[in-house]
Structure formats: C-alpha cells, structure tokens
Design a protein around this motif. Structure first.
Motif, PDB file in Angstrom:
ATOM      1  N   UNK A  35       0.753  -1.219  -0.036  1.00 23.38           N
ATOM      2  CA  UNK A  35       0.015  -0.084  -0.039  1.00 23.38           C
ATOM      3  C   UNK A  35       0.746   1.075  -0.159  1.00 23.38           C
ATOM      4  N   UNK A  36       1.932   1.482   0.959  1.00 22.14           N
ATOM      5  CA  UNK A  36       2.800   2.549   1.070  1.00 22.14           C
ATOM      6  C   UNK A  36       3.759   2.451  -0.059  1.00 22.14           C
ATOM      7  N   UNK A  37       4.183   1.391  -0.250  1.00 17.96           N
ATOM      8  CA  UNK A  37       5.568   1.168  -1.035  1.00 17.96           C
ATOM      9  C   UNK A  37       6.746   1.318  -0.427  1.00 17.96           C
ATOM     10  N   UNK A  38       7.852   0.877  -0.750  1.00 22.66           N
ATOM     11  CA  UNK A  38       9.068   0.947  -0.165  1.00 22.66           C
ATOM     12  C   UNK A  38      10.123   1.794  -0.663  1.00 22.66           C
ATOM     13  N   UNK A  39      10.773   2.745   0.334  1.00 23.07           N
ATOM     14  CA  UNK A  39      11.424   3.820   0.023  1.00 23.07           C
ATOM     15  C   UNK A  39      11.081   5.035   0.412  1.00 23.07           C
ATOM     16  N   UNK A  40      11.927   6.075   0.069  1.00 22.55           N
ATOM     17  CA  UNK A  40      11.625   7.589   0.243  1.00 22.55           C
ATOM     18  C   UNK A  40      10.495   8.166  -0.549  1.00 22.55           C
ATOM     19  N   UNK A  41      10.015   9.284  -0.480  1.00 21.69           N
ATOM     20  CA  UNK A  41       9.004   9.872  -1.275  1.00 21.69           C
ATOM     21  C   UNK A  41       9.789  10.202  -2.519  1.00 21.69           C
ATOM     22  N   UNK A  42      10.951  10.387  -2.539  1.00 28.74           N
ATOM     23  CA  UNK A  42      11.675  10.732  -3.761  1.00 28.74           C
ATOM     24  C   UNK A  42      11.753   9.641  -4.796  1.00 28.74           C
ATOM     25  N   UNK A  43      11.865   8.375  -3.879  1.00 29.98           N
ATOM     26  CA  UNK A  43      12.201   7.203  -4.760  1.00 29.98           C
ATOM     27  C   UNK A  43      10.759   6.608  -5.175  1.00 29.98           C
ATOM     28  N   UNK A  44       9.967   7.012  -4.644  1.00 33.89           N
ATOM     29  CA  UNK A  44       8.465   6.619  -5.058  1.00 33.89           C
ATOM     30  C   UNK A  44       8.170   7.525  -6.331  1.00 33.89           C
ATOM     31  N   UNK A  45       8.441   8.793  -6.160  1.00 36.26           N
ATOM     32  CA  UNK A  45       8.313   9.795  -7.334  1.00 36.26           C
ATOM     33  C   UNK A  45       9.120   9.247  -8.439  1.00 36.26           C
ATOM     34  N   UNK A  46      10.533   8.798  -8.300  1.00 37.08           N
ATOM     35  CA  UNK A  46      11.230   8.260  -9.443  1.00 37.08           C
ATOM     36  C   UNK A  46      10.485   7.140 -10.092  1.00 37.08           C
ATOM     37  N   UNK A  47      10.194   6.302  -9.299  1.00 33.01           N
ATOM     38  CA  UNK A  47       9.369   5.035  -9.590  1.00 33.01           C
ATOM     39  C   UNK A  47       8.116   5.639 -10.492  1.00 33.01           C
ATOM     40  N   UNK A  48       7.259   6.301 -10.215  1.00 36.47           N
ATOM     41  CA  UNK A  48       6.269   6.912 -10.892  1.00 36.47           C
ATOM     42  C   UNK A  48       6.802   7.469 -12.211  1.00 36.47           C
ATOM     43  N   UNK A  49       7.658   8.176 -12.095  1.00 40.18           N
ATOM     44  CA  UNK A  49       8.386   8.794 -13.576  1.00 40.18           C
ATOM     45  C   UNK A  49       8.741   7.819 -14.444  1.00 40.18           C
ATOM     46  N   UNK A  50       9.383   6.676 -13.884  1.00 36.65           N
ATOM     47  CA  UNK A  50       9.735   5.470 -14.564  1.00 36.65           C
ATOM     48  C   UNK A  50       8.585   4.793 -15.432  1.00 36.65           C
ATOM     49  N   UNK A  51       7.532   4.654 -14.401  1.00 34.82           N
ATOM     50  CA  UNK A  51       6.351   4.078 -14.957  1.00 34.82           C
ATOM     51  C   UNK A  51       5.678   4.569 -16.068  1.00 34.82           C
ATOM     52  N   UNK A  52       5.728   6.053 -15.840  1.00 30.34           N
ATOM     53  CA  UNK A  52       4.973   6.942 -16.922  1.00 30.34           C
ATOM     54  C   UNK A  52       5.694   6.895 -18.248  1.00 30.34           C
ATOM     55  N   UNK A  53       7.081   6.836 -18.132  1.00 28.10           N
ATOM     56  CA  UNK A  53       8.078   6.906 -19.284  1.00 28.10           C
ATOM     57  C   UNK A  53       7.790   5.434 -20.273  1.00 28.10           C
ATOM     58  N   UNK A  57       6.530   4.956 -23.870  1.00 28.35           N
ATOM     59  CA  UNK A  57       7.433   4.234 -24.771  1.00 28.35           C
ATOM     60  C   UNK A  57       6.567   3.290 -25.361  1.00 28.35           C
ATOM     61  N   UNK A  58       5.776   2.437 -24.688  1.00 27.63           N
ATOM     62  CA  UNK A  58       4.986   1.429 -25.099  1.00 27.63           C
ATOM     63  C   UNK A  58       3.776   1.749 -26.053  1.00 27.63           C
ATOM     64  N   UNK A  59       2.859   3.099 -25.767  1.00 29.01           N
ATOM     65  CA  UNK A  59       2.106   3.807 -26.471  1.00 29.01           C
ATOM     66  C   UNK A  59       2.700   4.019 -27.993  1.00 29.01           C
TER      67      UNK A  59
END
Length: 87
Positions: A35-53, A57-59
């Motif tokens: 639910x909360x995810x692992x890591x700091x907020x900045x790491x979670x933001x980086x993960x969201x950015x990677x998922x968005x990219x 890319x898939x689109x």
C-alpha cells in the motif's frame, strides 16, 4: 487534592492478544508495504516517473507498429493494382 479531580469515563479500547501467528504477521507486513511502497518519497516519485515513461514508450511503439502495418498493407494493395493494371 487527588480525590477532588474529575475524570472522564473510560473509553472502550480493543485489547489485542500479543501472540499473533508469524505467517499472518508477515502477510500483513507485505500488504502494508504494497500500500505505502518501499523507499522514500523521492524514490517513489522516481518510480512513478519510470512507469510513466514506460507507458509512453509502449504507446509510441504500438503506434509505430500500427503505422508500419498500415504502410505494408498499402504497399501490398499498390502492388496488386499494378499487377492487374494491364487487363
């Protein structure tokens, strides 16, 4: 002095038994981390950015594949027309 103090009524509190099955504890810990995810907020933001990219890319890949498929179809149709042009 102590006897003259007015206390509020006791609020009901759910008392949990201290013994919890370790497998259950492990499952609950896993659910909480999901639910909360692992890591700091900045790491979670980086993960969201990677998922968005990755989504972008898939689109783009899908669109490119569809455009190539359409181009090949049009090329095939053009060749068919050229073969039957002299008839």
């Amino acid at each position: 002095m102590y006897y003259s103090l007015k206390f509020s009524p006791a609020a009901p509190v759910a008392v949990k038994d201290g013994r919890v099955n370790p497998k259950r504890r492990q499952r609950e810990a896993g659910r909480q981390t999901m639910q909360t995810g692992i890591g700091t907020k900045s790491q979670q933001e980086l993960q969201l950015q990677r998922e968005e990219r990755r989504r972008e890319r898939r689109q783009a890949g899908r669109e490119q594949k569809e455009a190539e498929k359409q181009r090949m179809f049009e090329l095939k149709q053009q060749k068919r027309e050229e073969k039957h042009r002299g008839r």
